[in-house]
Design a protein around this motif. Structure first.
Motif, PDB file in Angstrom:
ATOM      1  N   SER A 284       1.187  -1.295  -0.220  1.00  0.00           N
ATOM      2  CA  SER A 284       0.194  -0.048   0.209  1.00  0.00           C
ATOM      3  C   SER A 284       0.991   1.422   0.001  1.00  0.00           C
ATOM      4  O   SER A 284       1.703   1.589   1.092  1.00  0.00           O
ATOM      5  CB  SER A 284      -0.821   0.269   0.827  1.00  0.00           C
ATOM      6  N   GLY A 286       0.965   4.819   0.843  1.00  0.00           N
ATOM      7  CA  GLY A 286       0.543   6.082   1.821  1.00  0.00           C
ATOM      8  C   GLY A 286       0.748   6.500   2.393  1.00  0.00           C
ATOM      9  O   GLY A 286       1.778   7.669   1.589  1.00  0.00           O
ATOM     10  N   THR A 305      -2.389   5.351   6.958  1.00  0.00           N
ATOM     11  CA  THR A 305      -3.474   5.303   5.689  1.00  0.00           C
ATOM     12  C   THR A 305      -3.550   5.576   4.598  1.00  0.00           C
ATOM     13  O   THR A 305      -2.410   6.177   4.236  1.00  0.00           O
ATOM     14  CB  THR A 305      -4.859   6.886   5.942  1.00  0.00           C
ATOM     15  N   THR A 306      -3.819   4.852   3.645  1.00  0.00           N
ATOM     16  CA  THR A 306      -4.065   4.849   1.937  1.00  0.00           C
ATOM     17  C   THR A 306      -4.580   6.047   1.496  1.00  0.00           C
ATOM     18  O   THR A 306      -4.255   6.372   0.025  1.00  0.00           O
ATOM     19  CB  THR A 306      -4.646   3.794   1.723  1.00  0.00           C
ATOM     20  N   ARG A 307      -5.734   7.077   2.161  1.00  0.00           N
ATOM     21  CA  ARG A 307      -6.103   7.759   2.088  1.00  0.00           C
ATOM     22  C   ARG A 307      -6.336   9.165   3.322  1.00  0.00           C
ATOM     23  O   ARG A 307      -6.824   9.480   3.813  1.00  0.00           O
ATOM     24  CB  ARG A 307      -7.694   7.721   1.938  1.00  0.00           C
ATOM     25  N   VAL A 308      -4.825   9.535   2.966  1.00  0.00           N
ATOM     26  CA  VAL A 308      -4.524  10.694   3.790  1.00  0.00           C
ATOM     27  C   VAL A 308      -5.035  11.869   3.279  1.00  0.00           C
ATOM     28  O   VAL A 308      -5.912  12.473   4.182  1.00  0.00           O
ATOM     29  CB  VAL A 308      -3.482  11.537   3.962  1.00  0.00           C
ATOM     30  N   ASP A 309      -5.870  11.976   1.687  1.00  0.00           N
ATOM     31  CA  ASP A 309      -6.599  13.242   1.433  1.00  0.00           C
ATOM     32  C   ASP A 309      -8.359  12.838   2.359  1.00  0.00           C
ATOM     33  O   ASP A 309      -8.716  14.081   1.950  1.00  0.00           O
ATOM     34  CB  ASP A 309      -7.028  12.598   0.005  1.00  0.00           C
ATOM     35  N   LYS A 434     -12.300   8.438  -6.075  1.00  0.00           N
ATOM     36  CA  LYS A 434     -11.440   9.440  -5.886  1.00  0.00           C
ATOM     37  C   LYS A 434     -11.812  10.912  -6.501  1.00  0.00           C
ATOM     38  O   LYS A 434     -10.639  11.319  -7.339  1.00  0.00           O
ATOM     39  CB  LYS A 434     -10.376   9.245  -5.681  1.00  0.00           C
ATOM     40  N   THR A 453      -3.173  15.168  -1.527  1.00  0.00           N
ATOM     41  CA  THR A 453      -2.527  13.996  -1.167  1.00  0.00           C
ATOM     42  C   THR A 453      -1.219  14.413  -1.450  1.00  0.00           C
ATOM     43  O   THR A 453      -0.271  14.542   0.148  1.00  0.00           O
ATOM     44  CB  THR A 453      -2.174  12.827  -1.906  1.00  0.00           C
ATOM     45  N   GLY A 468       5.136  10.602   3.630  1.00  0.00           N
ATOM     46  CA  GLY A 468       4.897  10.027   2.902  1.00  0.00           C
ATOM     47  C   GLY A 468       5.447   8.256   3.196  1.00  0.00           C
ATOM     48  O   GLY A 468       6.583   8.613   3.253  1.00  0.00           O
TER      49      GLY A 468
END
Length: 936
Positions: A284, A286, A305-309, A434, A453, A468
């Motif tokens: 992954s 992230g 997390t792979t979705r810090v956004d 996304k 991101t 990252g």
């Protein structure tokens, strides 16, 4: 020999192979090599059932085929002989596991030889043999003496790491290590004591000691692998299993995560199996984010997390119940609820926790984390769907973007904050794809996914609150088992610190113990060994290695099994290199196959082997399922005189279906007397039987049928020994291949084996008639006979090359039928056919090869027949011959044959004559190049 006596023929040739060591192989440079390997078995006391040899038969056919093609074939067999079942039997009986293991292996070898496998038995290995496991221990020691250099992307001797420490400390060392490893300069390193330097080195080694959450089974007194746990209890014995933090030896397999992923691309494995490994490794991309903990200023919770956004949509956090901060941050008001949940979690295995995606459960710690981007306080829960060993053991929950988080939030009444504009039907859909622009999202308000991101990761790195990161789901492997029957770990302890024993002291053998149970103080069984200390002073490691240790390198030992100086010589390793064809079950995808690749890559790094991957091509054979038989007992309040009703009449009664031993059932008809004599628990002498009232089975008791997994509990296990005695090993081999494609599951049906047995005898009758007269002539073959032979050669060769073993059996059957119809008994045809069939049915082929006058002694030394193009062109058509709409045979005719001539020859054919039973056909319909239908 004029009669086909399979028992005499097969025992004679098996004795010949043994006495002459027919399949013994040497390291030869004059021939191309080919290495065919079966996943070696654990020798259980039950022996083999007919499902076990499926893969072995396929690999044996391919090995024999490759020999005929001029290859030097290594095809060995051995035994994965350490394991829990033998230890459990030892606990129950007091008998040393080595004794039962030896007995079980002897039984397996007898069964394997009875089926006619072409193994080089001089190369047999056993993982429990000290001469073998000394090298398993040596590999462990090499791992301990190594670290992983991310800059060179390989394992190196630990001395190269210490040299870097001496020059520049560890601040710039790019290597996986323990999380608590301190940063030091070269000057600080040089003033450390020798013991302090050694302690630092332990944090980098590829095998190390650490606290790990494991499946602890008190009933068995041991840690269990995930494969050994089912529904919260041990698969063996059914004892409760709980999650427990224990000091364990670990293997740093995570250092190889990316290489294990990359290596899959070049392997000839099924995509489904490769995908299992990819998912298990779980790469992954992230970010790591640090959340401060309210009221605990010196504590942070780190999340990957792979979705810090989506961080502006975080409304709560979930920790694994085993997370180190749970005890510290739980408030007194929540302690009772947390303790209760922890007790509940301990009863679940990791596999059960991962598999349960529907249940919503958890407990509030009373603590709050602080979102670093907006300062908002978010409640911290624990839940068993988060695992301590995956990622950081903590997840930030975004219920507007994740279904499980959404379910959790709804269950506990937590807020759900949308963070995207509604370009999709729901916020969750917009987030998952996304798409959309972020709203209510601070520094990324109005941005898209990629820009947001990048902005957030840069901000985290500037503030020192994260970075990252590429993360892997794969965890370091637990390498300790609190058992007796396993490889001793070649380690002793001085002042609690582990040290390797001297290499010259290998193998470290298992000591004698009075019982195979943990000590009264809870130590593993090796703690019972009296006076078992290193140099009579230091404590040995009391855990043993796991079952996968010995199986993670065994293919190399087959290359040179008697070598006392190395695990195999350079000459042998550089000749055989790696396995060309490996056959075994899919259940090993994320265990044995992954660990084997890891150890192989390590040995390559250290210069001991030339290949990166151990197994070039892998085939997973399907399961042969059992064909269970059932009797139907009429329900009653008094079973002292039970009543059983035949399957055809069961609808008239209220019945209970009960499994019955398939070995006392023939063509679904029960042997009632044997049933009464062997199943006193449900039948006995007083049992009554309601039999079929009409039809061909009138007066018989007919059993019901169901396809299930083959197991003793279902009474559907068929012993291959019984099949070999009754029908012969060649028939068994052909039938198992004929059942269907190798990779697919298929049901066993003893009723169907008669057809294969008839084929074998029909093949024999091409050489001998019913009176035992030799039929083979030296006549030159006709073109039609050559066409039959050469088409079969081409078909069988293509099928074997594509591992389509079942269709090759069909081709043999068609060929023998056609040659029988042509009354072909010519040596020039039959000798080639014998060689062709020898891979599948070696015993009858050896017998006929000798009868044909060949002086080489064994058909295995022959050359595979070559087909010629002129005989395989389609100038003939195989007509299916139907009798009243059912195909009874096929006959070849030249494409220009006139329908009246086809009709004439069809009616003269002996198979058609047999089906006509002397009747004159009403009509014969010939459809050119399609079919012939005879109506009677």
């Amino acid at each position: 020999m004029s009669e086909y006596n399979h028992r005499e023929i097969e025992s004679n040739w098996q004795r010949f192979w043994d006495e002459n060591q027919t399949y013994r192989v040497d390291t030869q440079t004059g021939k191309p090599k080919y290495y065919v390997l079966d996943m070696f078995p654990y020798p259980s006391g039950a022996g083999l059932h007919v499902g076990h040899p499926l893969g072995y038969i396929a690999s044996d056919i391919y090995s024999r085929y490759k020999r005929l093609k001029g290859f030097n074939v290594l095809h060995p067999m051995g035994f994965d002989s350490f394991g829990l079942p033998a230890e459990q039997y030892a606990i129950q009986t007091g008998q040393h596991p080595a004794i039962t293991t030896e007995q079980n292996i002897a039984r397996y070898i007898e069964q394997l030889k009875n089926i006619g496998f072409s193994y080089d038995w001089s190369r047999e290995v056993r993982t429990s043999d000290p001469g073998y496991y000394r090298w398993t221990q040596w590999i462990f020691m090499e791992l301990f003496r190594s670290w992983y250099n991310n800059d060179t992307n390989k394992a190196e001797p630990i001395e190269t790491l210490l040299a870097q420490f001496e020059v520049k400390g560890n601040g710039q060392v790019n290597a996986p290590c323990d999380e608590d490893t301190p940063i030091f300069t070269a000057e600080e390193w040089r003033v450390m004591s020798e013991e302090e330097q050694y302690q630092i080195s332990l944090k980098y080694r590829l095998t190390y000691v650490a606290d790990a959450t494991v499946n602890w089974c008190a009933g068995l007194g041991s840690v269990l692998s995930n494969d050994e746990v089912k529904d919260g209890v041990s698969e063996r014995g059914g004892f409760p299993v709980e999650q427990k933090l224990m000091r364990q030896w670990m293997m740093r397999i995570t250092a190889y995560a990316q290489r294990l992923l990359d290596g899959l691309d070049g392997l000839d494995w099924t995509e489904s199996l490769k995908e299992q490994q990819r998912n298990w490794i779980g790469r992954s991309v992230g970010a790591l984010v640090k959340f401060a903990v309210d009221q605990h200023p010196d504590r942070t919770i780190e999340v990957f997390t792979t979705r810090v956004d989506t961080i502006y949509g975080v409304t709560f956090m979930v920790l694994a119940p085993e997370h180190e901060l749970v005890a510290e941050i739980t408030t007194p008001e929540q302690q009772g609820e947390i303790d209760a949940y922890l007790d509940q979690t301990k009863k679940k295995s990791e596999r059960d926790r991962m598999a349960d995606v529907k249940t919503v459960s958890g407990a509030f710690t009373g603590a709050y984390a602080i979102n670093p981007f907006n300062g908002e306080k978010i409640p911290v829960y624990i839940a068993d769907y988060v695992l301590a060993g995956y990622g950081t053991g903590a997840v930030m929950a975004v219920p507007s973007g994740d279904q499980r988080d959404w379910n959790f939030a709804r269950h506990f009444g937590l807020p759900i904050v949308p963070i995207l504009d509604a370009q999709k039907d729901t916020e969750k859909e917009a987030d998952a794809t996304k798409e959309g622009r972020y709203i209510n999202s601070g520094i990324v308000n109005g941005m898209g996914y990629k820009e947001a991101t990048t902005t957030l990761i840069n901000w985290l790195e500037e503030k020192g609150l994260g970075k990252g990161k590429i993360n892997y789901r794969l965890r370091d492997a637990v390498f300790s088992r609190q058992r007796y029957w396993g490889e001793p770990v070649p380690v002793y302890y001085k002042d609690g610190v582990p040290y390797l024993i001297e290499e010259s002291e290998l193998p470290l053998e298992l000591p004698a113990v009075d019982k195979y149970l943990p000590t009264e103080s809870g130590e593993p069984p090796l703690g019972r060994a009296e006076g078992w200390k290193y140099q009579r002073e230091y404590e040995y490691e009391l855990s043993t290695m796991p079952g996968w240790a010995g199986s993670s390198w065994y293919w190399y030992r087959y290359m040179d099994p008697q070598n006392g100086e190395n695990f195999a010589s350079d000459e042998a390793i550089n000749y055989w290199r790696n396995v060309d064809l490996y056959i075994g079950g899919t259940e090993h995808a994320t265990g044995h196959l992954l660990y084997s690749r890891f150890w192989n890559k390590f040995l390559k790094d250290r210069g001991y082997v030339p290949e990166e991957e151990p197994f070039k091509k892998l085939i997973n054979q399907g399961m042969i399922q059992g064909r269970s038989s059932f009797v139907y007992r009429v329900k009653s309040n008094d079973y002292s005189k039970p009543v059983f009703v035949s399957a055809g009449l069961r609808d008239r009664y209220e019945v209970t279906p009960l499994h019955v031993d398939v070995n006392i059932v023939e063509n679904d008809v029960l042997d009632i007397e044997k049933f009464k004599a062997t199943r006193l628990d449900i039948a006995g002498e007083n049992a009554e039987f309601i039999l079929e009232e009409s039809g061909s089975l009138q007066g018989k008791y007919v059993c019901g049928v169901e396809v299930e997994k083959m197991s003793k509990s279902k009474f559907n296990v068929v012993n291959p020994d019984d099949i070999v005695v009754r029908y012969g090993a060649d028939t068994l081999r052909l039938y198992e291949m004929f059942l269907g494609p190798l990779e697919q599951a298929k049901p066993w049906n003893t009723n169907g084996i008669d057809g294969t047995f008839r084929f074998i005898r029909k093949f024999w009758r091409l050489f001998y008639n019913d009176n035992g007269q030799w039929l083979v002539t030296e006549e030159a073959p006709k073109a039609e006979e050559l066409r039959v032979l050469h088409k079969t050669i081409k078909k069988v060769e293509e099928d074997i090359e594509h591992f389509s073993f079942n269709t090759a059996v069909s081709a043999f059957m068609v060929c023998v039928n056609e040659l029988s119809s042509l009354k072909c008994h010519k040596k020039a045809i039959l000798q080639e056919l014998v060689v062709l069939l020898s891979s599948y049915a070696p015993h009858i082929s050896e017998e006929l090869w000798a009868a044909l006058g060949n002086e080489k002694g064994t058909v295995s030394k022959a050359d595979f027949p070559k087909w010629e193009q002129q005989y395989v062109v389609d100038d003939v058509f195989e007509y299916p011959i139907q009798i009243n709409g059912k195909v009874r045979t096929t006959l070849p005719f030249a494409l220009d044959t006139a329908p009246p001539d086809i009709e004439k020859e069809v009616l003269a054919n002996e198979i058609v004559q047999r089906w006509l039973e002397g009747k004159t056909p009403k009509k014969v319909i010939v459809v050119p190049k399609r079919i012939v239908n005879v109506v009677i």
